[in-house]
Design an enzyme around this catalytic site. Structure first.
Site, mmCIF file in Angstrom:
data_model
loop_
_atom_site.group_PDB
_atom_site.id
_atom_site.type_symbol
_atom_site.label_atom_id
_atom_site.label_comp_id
_atom_site.label_asym_id
_atom_site.label_seq_id
_atom_site.Cartn_x
_atom_site.Cartn_y
_atom_site.Cartn_z
ATOM 1 N N ARG A 76 -11.372 -4.271 5.025
ATOM 2 C CA ARG A 76 -10.416 -5.352 4.779
ATOM 3 C C ARG A 76 -9.002 -4.811 4.862
ATOM 4 N NH1 ARG A 76 -7.999 -4.232 0.147
ATOM 5 N NH2 ARG A 76 -9.192 -3.232 -1.539
ATOM 6 N N VAL A 80 -5.596 -0.564 -2.617
ATOM 7 C CA VAL A 80 -6.713 -0.435 -3.556
ATOM 8 C C VAL A 80 -6.715 -1.619 -4.511
ATOM 9 C CG1 VAL A 80 -5.333 0.969 -5.157
ATOM 10 C CG2 VAL A 80 -7.828 1.060 -5.258
ATOM 11 N N GLY A 151 -7.484 -10.061 0.351
ATOM 12 C CA GLY A 151 -7.692 -9.011 1.349
ATOM 13 C C GLY A 151 -8.748 -9.481 2.324
ATOM 14 N N CYS A 180 -3.126 -2.779 -5.645
ATOM 15 C CA CYS A 180 -2.584 -3.088 -4.315
ATOM 16 C C CYS A 180 -1.370 -2.235 -3.978
ATOM 17 C CB CYS A 180 -2.239 -4.577 -4.196
ATOM 18 S SG CYS A 180 -3.675 -5.643 -4.450
#
Length: 360
Positions: A76, A80, A151, A180
């Site tokens: 994706r 993280v 994502g 993220c």
């Protein structure tokens, strides 16, 4: 009007979720099903997107292990993120028609579904251009906080991955990472914003309706899942504990497994577990409910063969002699690490871990 089938799976192990997306995607590509929305919860995991920096996992390996948090790399977009119980994860498996073949529009539409859902609870949310996801608060405001991660992955206009909405999520787990990759803002949940837990099934209803509305699809009900049981049979205690593994005959796949089987009409899961244990080993005994229920798809079969399984455990004496059924051609008593290494399915491995904890 094209259709949208919404599946409410409950708990799904992360690697099983990846397989679900793969099999549903292949079925959609072949025209064997319409668009699908997979709604589920994952156990605690960290997932790394294509743009992820490993440095954004700030917890040590030892702490992650202590918290029971696994790490997976994915295809994706994004950095993280965290998935865990109380978080509603949605995987839209859509084959976008010509008028919707625009990546940015697709992401905006997914965001809009989440924003409309939150609005029904009186939660005002939106997007922040420089950061992905759905947010509460304005850009550069000190109280800006993310409530949903986005994502996605698109391949020839077939979508996978999707969104993760924090409903009743354990927010301290986000301290394991820089969510993220964004250090300037925090995270929140519907529970935190409203001051009360929110029924996940209620949120699923609203999300499903908004996906149908935003994407112009007609909601249809899925076919029922097949219901099965698994039983981890153990003997001995502590470091001497051994787990029974059964090898399926070659024409049945030839792989190792624990006791498994279908729940028959009119049976309760515990009754089915005790029956299967006797049929496959010859043992009559009480079974322990591990309170572990999860969903998965069987192999790579297209269209998907969907299963919901309840996990149980049982114990036998050291001298009990196994009586195999015609489903299996061999059995072995092995220690827990060997069982985990040999079993091909994540759900069976989890059943072993829970069974060993419950009975030893």
């Amino acid at each position: 009007m094209n259709t949208l089938t919404v599946y409410r799976f409950g708990r799904v192990e992360y690697e099983d979720g990846l397989q679900l997306m793969k099999v549903f995607g292949e079925a959609r590509r072949q025209g064997l099903c319409g668009d699908s929305l997979l709604l589920l919860e994952h156990p605690p995991v960290l997932t790394l997107g294509r743009a992820a920096k490993r440095a954004n996992i700030v917890a040590s390996d030892a702490r992650l292990a202590a918290e029971g948090v696994e790490i997976y790399e994915t295809d994706r977009g994004g950095d993280v993120t965290y998935h865990g119980p109380g978080q509603l994860v949605g995987y839209p498996i859509f084959l976008l028609p010509e008028g919707r073949q625009d990546v940015r529009r697709y992401v905006r539409d997914v965001e809009q579904c989440v924003i409309r859902t939150l609005a029904e609870y009186g939660i005002t949310s939106g997007t922040i251009p420089k950061w992905p996801g759905v947010w509460i608060g304005q850009e550069d405001a000190p109280d800006a906080r993310k409530i949903a991660a986005i994502g996605v992955h698109l391949a020839r206009w077939l979508t996978s991955h999707g969104f993760a909405l924090n409903v009743n999520t354990h927010l301290p787990h986000f301290n394991l990472i820089v969510p993220c990759g964004i250090r300037e803002a925090g995270v929140t949940s519907m529970q935190k914003e409203l001051g009360r837990p929110v029924p996940l099934s209620e949120v699923e209803d609203k999300v499903a309706r908004h996906f149908a509305d935003v994407f112009g699809l007609q909601l249809v009900e899925p076919k029922p899942l097949t219901h099965t049981v698994s039983v981890a049979l153990l003997r001995g205690k502590g470091p001497d504990a051994r787990v029974l593994l059964l090898r399926r005959r070659p024409e049945r796949g030839g792989f190792w497994q624990t006791v498994t089987g279908r729940i028959e009409p009119g049976e309760q899961p515990r009754e089915a577990a005790a029956r299967e244990l006797f049929e496959e080993t010859g043992l009559r005994t009480d079974v322990v409910d591990l309170e572990y229920r999860h969903a998965f798809t069987v192999g790579s079969v297209v269209p998907p063969r969907l299963v919901e399984e309840n996990g149980f455990a049982a114990r036998c004496s050291e001298d009990f002699e196994i009586r195999l059924s015609d489903e299996h051609d061999a059995h072995e008593w092995v220690d827990v690490p060997t069982a985990l290494a040999r079993l091909p399915f994540r759900g069976l491995r989890e059943g072993i871990l829970r069974g060993a904890k419950a009975l030893t």
